[in-house]
Enzyme design. Structure first.
Site, PDB file in Angstrom:
ATOM      1  N   ALA A  28      -2.297  10.848   3.330  1.00  0.00           N
ATOM      2  CA  ALA A  28      -3.198  10.555   2.206  1.00  0.00           C
ATOM      3  C   ALA A  28      -2.487   9.719   1.148  1.00  0.00           C
ATOM      4  CB  ALA A  28      -3.702  11.858   1.597  1.00  0.00           C
ATOM      5  N   ARG A  33     -10.140   0.125  -2.177  1.00  0.00           N
ATOM      6  CA  ARG A  33     -11.518  -0.330  -1.958  1.00  0.00           C
ATOM      7  C   ARG A  33     -12.568   0.662  -2.479  1.00  0.00           C
ATOM      8  NH1 ARG A  33     -11.581  -1.826   4.190  1.00  0.00           N
ATOM      9  NH2 ARG A  33      -9.564  -0.756   4.189  1.00  0.00           N
ATOM     10  N   ASN A  71      -7.389   3.947  19.469  1.00  0.00           N
ATOM     11  CA  ASN A  71      -6.674   5.039  18.815  1.00  0.00           C
ATOM     12  C   ASN A  71      -7.442   5.509  17.584  1.00  0.00           C
ATOM     13  OD1 ASN A  71      -4.759   6.778  17.742  1.00  0.00           O
ATOM     14  ND2 ASN A  71      -3.537   5.129  16.848  1.00  0.00           N
ATOM     15  N   ALA A 117     -46.943  32.957 -16.750  1.00  0.00           N
ATOM     16  CA  ALA A 117     -46.641  31.533 -16.902  1.00  0.00           C
ATOM     17  C   ALA A 117     -46.059  31.254 -18.279  1.00  0.00           C
ATOM     18  CB  ALA A 117     -47.914  30.718 -16.703  1.00  0.00           C
ATOM     19  N   ASN A 157     -32.003  33.185 -24.428  1.00  0.00           N
ATOM     20  CA  ASN A 157     -30.742  33.876 -24.126  1.00  0.00           C
ATOM     21  C   ASN A 157     -29.572  33.369 -24.946  1.00  0.00           C
ATOM     22  OD1 ASN A 157     -30.968  31.425 -22.707  1.00  0.00           O
ATOM     23  ND2 ASN A 157     -29.371  32.053 -21.280  1.00  0.00           N
TER      24      ASN A 157
END
Ligand code: UD1
Ligand code: MG
Length: 452
Positions: free
Chosen positions: A11, A17, A172, A365, A371
């Site tokens: 890595a 890019r 590969n 509803a 809260n």
């Protein structure tokens, strides 16, 4: 497998890019970093230690790696002198002596555990080097796997290949298994006499053969070996990952009406006979039990849904939502850090956060749990069988006892005892004929304006 296994994850690439301030391997697919995918896959294939070879922002990469594995070593490759040089940056870890070494690419997250296990089995059966290859109609740029009499004799990098070698379509994939006790000896023998002047890991094939060792190529599906170089490829791999996981879930007994529109997280769990309608998004940490229904356009993260629940359409379930058997959360409802007990209903236009909704309670509803006081969060406890009338504000902290009724339009600021009725709104006043008066007055105002 009893053999020990070290995974070396390359890595150190700049990832330029990607045009990003984030290292490439920390970009995500299905909410998990590329590095996280690779580590988890390696672990599934028995990889019990990881060495991550890094070039930039080692600390960020290390933190990510550690969050997935307790046994990680970060190795800095100071100069990028090729893939063999990169593997050798992990020399001190290799020296610890593992039976198997898997060399993986940090930017190739689609590799499957089974393919890695096949590499390991080849090592177990006496190969010193096992290379994962794939066949493709577009081999341009890849190293070619050159075989003779069924044996892998060399990997030729595209730039170094003869016209004949360029015709070879067996390529590969960049992923390899190495016998852990022979690897350093072979890696140290690799030179840099090639068109790029780099130390190619691929040269290990010829070096191993010169030393009388056995080398094999193992074929995997091309799709597992695709890597990420830019955002376009990132999106393509995301797409591929999503399709693969959706296909798996459907084969395991999940119904999806429009699978292409369902977005999964790397850890989404869905039980059999669950139904996922179109355009559902799963963030991290969602568990859906069997026979639950997630209706169209719902967004869930950090939520656990029991069997028989119906969620949505257009529901937003945020982290800490725990919905028990047969409960319902309907359209334009948001929940967060809330336990919704069995059979409760929150069906329309509500925000319920930091709360418990007792069994079979019915939330009308437009109910809002207030809260947050601007600084602290407070809890709302709604008992079993409570009926909350529409357009109610529950100002937390507040407790509604079992079986209580709340009148519509209430602003509830004090606890309500079990089975009580609470009404907290202005009383209705009737003024006979007053509407006619108002109408006439308003018309007069308009007429006067028009005269001017
Ligand atoms: C490599 C293989 C090629 C194979 C291809 C598959 C070699 C020499 N070639 O080529 O046969 O077909 O992958 O995708 O191995 N890296 C480092 N440090 C370095 C050089 C590379 O960490 O000094 C890392 C890169 O970040 C990358 C990986 O190794 O993750 C592969 O390097 P890359 O330059 O992409 O190799 P390819 O030319 O693609
Ligand atoms: Mg590459």
């Amino acid at each position: 497998m009893a053999r020990t296994c070290l995974t070396i994850i390359l890595a150190a690439g700049e990832g330029s890019r990607m045009k990003s301030s984030t290292p490439k391997v920390l970009h995500e697919i299905a909410g998990l970093s590329l590095l996280g995918h690779v580590i988890k896959t390696a672990q599934s294939a028995g990889g019990n230690a990881q060495a991550v070879i890094v070039g930039r922002e080692a600390e960020r990469v290390e933190a990510e790696a550690r969050s997935h594995s307790a046994n990680v070593t970060i190795c800095l490759q100071k100069e990028r002198l090729g893939t063999a040089h990169a593997v050798l940056a992990g020399r001190s870890v290799i020296e610890q002596g593992f039976d198997d070494i898997l060399v993986l690419m940090g930017d190739s997250p689609l590799i499957q555990p089974e393919s890695l296990l096949r590499l390991r089995r080849a090592l177990e059966h006496g190969s010193q080097v096992a290379v994962l290859g794939f066949r493709t109609s577009e081999p341009h740029g890849y190293g070619r796997l050159l075989e003779k009499d069924g044996e892998l004799i060399a990997i030729r990098e595209h730039k170094d290949a003869t016209p004949d070698e360029l015709q070879v379509s067996f390529c590969n994939g960049g992923i390899m298994g190495l016998s852990g006790h022979k690897a350093l000896d072979l890696l140290d023998k690799i030179g840099n006499q090639n068109s790029k002047g780099e130390y190619y890991l691929t040269d290990i094939v010829e070096v191993a053969r010169e030393n009388g060792q056995k080398v094999v190529a193992i074929e995997a599906d091309e799709s597992e070996l695709h890597g990420v170089n830019d955002r376009y490829e990132l999106s393509r791999l995301e797409n591929h990952w999503q399709r693969r996981r959706r296909d798996l879930l459907m084969r395991e007994g999940v119904t999806m009406h429009a699978p292409d529109s369902v977005y999964l997280s790397h850890d989404t769990e869905i039980g059999i006979d669950a139904i996922i309608e179109p355009n559902v998004v799963f963030g991290p940490g969602v568990k859906i039990a069997s026979a639950a229904q997630i209706r169209a356009f719902s967004h869930l993260e950090g939520a656990t849904i029991d069997t028989g629940c119906v969620i949505g359409p257009y529901a937003r379930l945020r982290p800490g939502t725990d919905v028990k058997t047969g409960a319902k959360i309907g359209n334009f409802c948001e929940t967060k850090n809330t336990l919704v007990e069995a059979g409760a209903k929150i069906n329309h236009l509500s925000y319920i956060g930091d709360a418990r909704v007792g069994a079979k309670a019915n939330i009308g509803a437009g109910t809002i749990t207030c809260n947050y006081d601007g600084i602290n969060k407070h809890f709302t406890d709604i008992g079993a069988g409570v009926f909350v009338g529409t357009d109610t504000s529950l100002v937390a902290p507040v407790k509604i006892g079992d079986g209580a009724y709340i009148g519509s339009g209430s602003v509830i600021t004090h606890d309500v005892p079990a089975n009580a009725l609470a009404v907290a709104r202005g009383r209705q006043v009737i003024k006979e004929d007053r509407a006619n008066f108002i109408r006439q007055r308003n018309q007069m105002i308009k007429d006067q304006k028009n005269k001017k």
